[in-house]
Scaffold this motif. Structure first.
Motif, PDB file in Angstrom:
ATOM      1  N   SER A 139       0.828  -1.214   0.000  1.00  0.00           N
ATOM      2  CA  SER A 139       0.000   0.000   0.000  1.00  0.00           C
ATOM      3  C   SER A 139       0.863   1.265   0.000  1.00  0.00           C
ATOM      4  O   SER A 139       0.343   2.368  -0.035  1.00  0.00           O
ATOM      5  N   TRP A 140       2.180   1.087   0.049  1.00  0.00           N
ATOM      6  CA  TRP A 140       3.061   2.260   0.001  1.00  0.00           C
ATOM      7  C   TRP A 140       2.958   2.934  -1.367  1.00  0.00           C
ATOM      8  O   TRP A 140       2.636   2.291  -2.365  1.00  0.00           O
ATOM      9  N   GLU A 141       3.269   4.213  -1.392  1.00  0.00           N
ATOM     10  CA  GLU A 141       3.186   4.957  -2.655  1.00  0.00           C
ATOM     11  C   GLU A 141       4.167   4.393  -3.692  1.00  0.00           C
ATOM     12  O   GLU A 141       5.216   3.848  -3.337  1.00  0.00           O
ATOM     13  N   ARG A 142       3.793   4.526  -4.957  1.00  0.00           N
ATOM     14  CA  ARG A 142       4.650   4.198  -6.109  1.00  0.00           C
ATOM     15  C   ARG A 142       4.984   2.717  -6.249  1.00  0.00           C
ATOM     16  O   ARG A 142       5.978   2.347  -6.875  1.00  0.00           O
ATOM     17  N   ILE A 143       4.156   1.867  -5.637  1.00  0.00           N
ATOM     18  CA  ILE A 143       4.411   0.422  -5.704  1.00  0.00           C
ATOM     19  C   ILE A 143       3.143  -0.298  -6.152  1.00  0.00           C
ATOM     20  O   ILE A 143       2.047   0.057  -5.716  1.00  0.00           O
ATOM     21  N   GLU A 144       3.289  -1.283  -7.016  1.00  0.00           N
ATOM     22  CA  GLU A 144       2.183  -2.195  -7.302  1.00  0.00           C
ATOM     23  C   GLU A 144       2.668  -3.602  -6.986  1.00  0.00           C
ATOM     24  O   GLU A 144       3.821  -3.940  -7.255  1.00  0.00           O
ATOM     25  N   CYS A 145       1.755  -4.415  -6.426  1.00  0.00           N
ATOM     26  CA  CYS A 145       2.108  -5.807  -6.147  1.00  0.00           C
ATOM     27  C   CYS A 145       1.180  -6.724  -6.928  1.00  0.00           C
ATOM     28  O   CYS A 145       0.092  -6.332  -7.326  1.00  0.00           O
ATOM     29  N   SER A 146       1.612  -7.932  -7.097  1.00  0.00           N
ATOM     30  CA  SER A 146       0.751  -8.949  -7.687  1.00  0.00           C
ATOM     31  C   SER A 146      -0.279  -9.364  -6.646  1.00  0.00           C
ATOM     32  O   SER A 146       0.081  -9.657  -5.502  1.00  0.00           O
ATOM     33  N   SER A 147      -1.549  -9.401  -7.039  1.00  0.00           N
ATOM     34  CA  SER A 147      -2.571  -9.790  -6.059  1.00  0.00           C
ATOM     35  C   SER A 147      -2.487 -11.289  -5.792  1.00  0.00           C
ATOM     36  O   SER A 147      -2.955 -11.779  -4.777  1.00  0.00           O
ATOM     37  N   ARG A 148      -1.864 -11.992  -6.697  1.00  0.00           N
ATOM     38  CA  ARG A 148      -1.762 -13.444  -6.563  1.00  0.00           C
ATOM     39  C   ARG A 148      -0.609 -13.829  -5.625  1.00  0.00           C
ATOM     40  O   ARG A 148      -0.790 -14.586  -4.693  1.00  0.00           O
ATOM     41  N   THR A 149       0.576 -13.247  -5.857  1.00  0.00           N
ATOM     42  CA  THR A 149       1.747 -13.664  -5.094  1.00  0.00           C
ATOM     43  C   THR A 149       2.123 -12.676  -4.001  1.00  0.00           C
ATOM     44  O   THR A 149       2.933 -12.980  -3.136  1.00  0.00           O
ATOM     45  N   GLY A 150       1.570 -11.463  -4.037  1.00  0.00           N
ATOM     46  CA  GLY A 150       1.944 -10.442  -3.065  1.00  0.00           C
ATOM     47  C   GLY A 150       3.326  -9.862  -3.305  1.00  0.00           C
ATOM     48  O   GLY A 150       3.827  -9.098  -2.493  1.00  0.00           O
ATOM     49  N   ARG A 151       3.947 -10.216  -4.419  1.00  0.00           N
ATOM     50  CA  ARG A 151       5.293  -9.696  -4.689  1.00  0.00           C
ATOM     51  C   ARG A 151       5.213  -8.378  -5.462  1.00  0.00           C
ATOM     52  O   ARG A 151       4.247  -8.111  -6.185  1.00  0.00           O
ATOM     53  N   VAL A 152       6.240  -7.558  -5.288  1.00  0.00           N
ATOM     54  CA  VAL A 152       6.293  -6.257  -5.956  1.00  0.00           C
ATOM     55  C   VAL A 152       6.461  -6.475  -7.460  1.00  0.00           C
ATOM     56  O   VAL A 152       7.371  -7.178  -7.892  1.00  0.00           O
ATOM     57  N   THR A 153       5.566  -5.883  -8.247  1.00  0.00           N
ATOM     58  CA  THR A 153       5.663  -6.014  -9.708  1.00  0.00           C
ATOM     59  C   THR A 153       5.998  -4.698 -10.402  1.00  0.00           C
ATOM     60  O   THR A 153       6.525  -4.705 -11.496  1.00  0.00           O
TER      61      THR A 153
END
Ligand SMILES: *[C@@H]1O[C@H](CO)[C@@H](O)[C@H](O)[C@H]1NC(C)=O
Ligand SMILES: *[C@@H]1O[C@H](CO)[C@@H](O)[C@H](O)[C@H]1NC(C)=O
Ligand SMILES: *[C@@H]1O[C@H](CO)[C@@H](O)[C@H](O)[C@H]1NC(C)=O
Ligand SMILES: *[C@@H]1O[C@H](CO)[C@@H](O)[C@H](O)[C@H]1NC(C)=O
Ligand SMILES: *[C@@H]1O[C@H](CO)[C@@H](O)[C@H](O)[C@H]1NC(C)=O
Ligand SMILES: *[C@@H]1O[C@H](CO)[C@@H](O)[C@H](O)[C@H]1NC(C)=O
Length: 351
Positions: free
Chosen positions: A60-74
């Motif tokens: 939820s930090w700014e400027r970051i997207e994660c995979s909803s499946r793996t929770g890893r930063v994408t």
């Protein structure tokens, strides 16, 4: 039965726990993000205030997207995070290695002049999933090219507004590229013997050497699938653009906004028969009317902020493929002799 119920309870608990931490990310990645923040802010910057140690929900930090499946930063969008006043600096590429599923990385506008490690940033290539890399508006010289080679799935690479000079050699190892940005560099030749044959989009805005060098456009023959070419803010006076671009048989969109063009330089543009969009916003010089007649597939023409005369409307009347004509802020002479219902005109008449 009792055992079954117990198992069910365990199952439900696990599911709901995951539900409680939808924005968490791997510890390894969270630690790496905090290191990255320290590095960008060194010694006294204040960027990325939402990236704080006490908050486990780093997705939820700014400027970051994660995979909803793996929770890893994408995705990491780190544009203009470094205080510009600190001058040129060197970034440690090892800081990115924990992000194994990273597919988009922007480091635009950070005054990066190179990589800390002697190895020259080759660690970056271990990011197997990276397909979008924006290194625009930094201080990279030609050395950046060898450190961006070898990404197995890189499709978009932006090196706009850096310090690239002279000959740019796109090696075989950049063969997956589809979009390349080289605007605002002082380059004069592109070599791509076995380079990115799938390249469809090329940005060559504001190439300061255009006035003196004739080679850059000639090297575009190396990109047989080029469909969109951005050439705005260049001076093409005295050069015959039509001839230089004629081998681009897939070219659909050509942007020549705010270029210096004369009648001579636009000669032969009609040979670009595949052209569907042509943008000639705010040219310095008058727009010659004849060139459009041969563009039999042209659908979109932007002639905004130009001085036009009546001849141009006679030409435009005969362009059967045209769907959109944009004439915002044009200085027009006399009556506008168009009365054909099929076009969508976006007019703004000004005197
Ligand atoms: C940050 O550090 C630099 C170099 O040490 C110094 O020039 C600058 O004034 C400092 N900025 C702030 C906001 O403290
Ligand atoms: C770069 O970052 C890695 C990982 O944090 C670290 O181990 C290494 O010492 C750093 N290299 C330099 C030259 O600072
Ligand atoms: C070029 O595009 C085609 C079709 O999408 C694809 O099969 C091929 O692998 C691409 N070539 C490279 C070098 O990526
Ligand atoms: C073109 O590039 C020069 C030098 O890099 C820069 O000063 C200028 O602002 C750029 N112009 C545009 C329109 O981007
Ligand atoms: C266009 O292609 C022809 C034939 O391959 C070649 O002789 C010519 O030099 C090319 N023109 C440009 C401007 O690249
Ligand atoms: C240019 O052409 C392409 C494909 O023909 C189209 O998808 C795109 O929207 C056009 N762009 C503009 C600015 O009209």
């Amino acid at each position: 039965m009792g055992l079954f119920l117990q198992m069910l309870t365990v199952l439900v608990t696990t599911v709901s726990l995951q539900g409680w931490l939808p924005l968490g990310c791997l510890d390894e990645e969270r630690i790496a993000l905090l290191q990255l923040k320290d590095s960008l802010n060194y010694p006294n910057g204040t960027s990325l205030p939402s990236w704080i140690k006490a908050d486990a929900h780093c997705c939820s930090w700014e400027r970051i997207e994660c995979s909803s499946r793996t929770g890893r930063v994408t995705e990491l969008y780190l544009e203009e995070t470094r205080n510009e006043e600190m001058g040129d600096w060197y970034l440690n590429t090892s800081l990115f290695l924990p992000f194994q599923q990273l597919n988009s990385l922007s480091l635009w506008g950070n005054r990066i002049a190179g990589w800390v490690e002697k190895k020259g940033g080759y660690e970056l290539q271990r990011l197997r999933n990276l397909d979008y890399l924006d290194l625009g508006s930094n201080s990279f010289d030609n050395g950046i090219l060898s450190s961006v080679e070898g990404f197995p799935s890189l499709k978009s690479l932006y090196l706009n507004y850096n310090r690239l000079e002279g000959l740019i050699d796109l090696k075989e190892s950049l063969s997956s590229l589809e979009v390349l940005g080289l605007s605002g560099n002082n380059i004069n030749k592109l070599v791509a013997s076995r380079g990115p044959s799938n390249l469809t989009t090329l940005y060559l805005h504001n190439i300061t050497t255009y006035e003196s060098s004739f080679q850059l456009l000639q090297s575009l023959g190396a990109f047989p699938n080029l469909a969109t070419l951005y050439l705005s803010y260049n001076n093409f006076r005295g050069r015959i653009l039509g001839d230089e671009l004629q081998n681009l048989s897939s070219l659909e969109s050509l942007y020549l906004d705010q270029c210096s063009l004369d009648e001579h330089s636009l000669q032969g543009l009609g040979a670009l028969s595949s052209l569907k969009n042509l943008s000639l916003f705010a040219l310095s010089g008058t727009v010659p009317s004849g060139v459009f007649l041969d563009l039999k597939n042209l659908e979109y023409l932007d002639l905004s902020s130009n001085t036009l005369n009546n001849n141009i409307f006679q030409a435009i009347r005969m362009m059967n493929s045209l769907k959109t004509l944009i004439l915002m802020g044009c200085k027009l002479d006399g009556r506008i002799p168009i009365a054909q219902g099929k076009c969508r005109f976006e007019f703004q008449y000004s005197r």
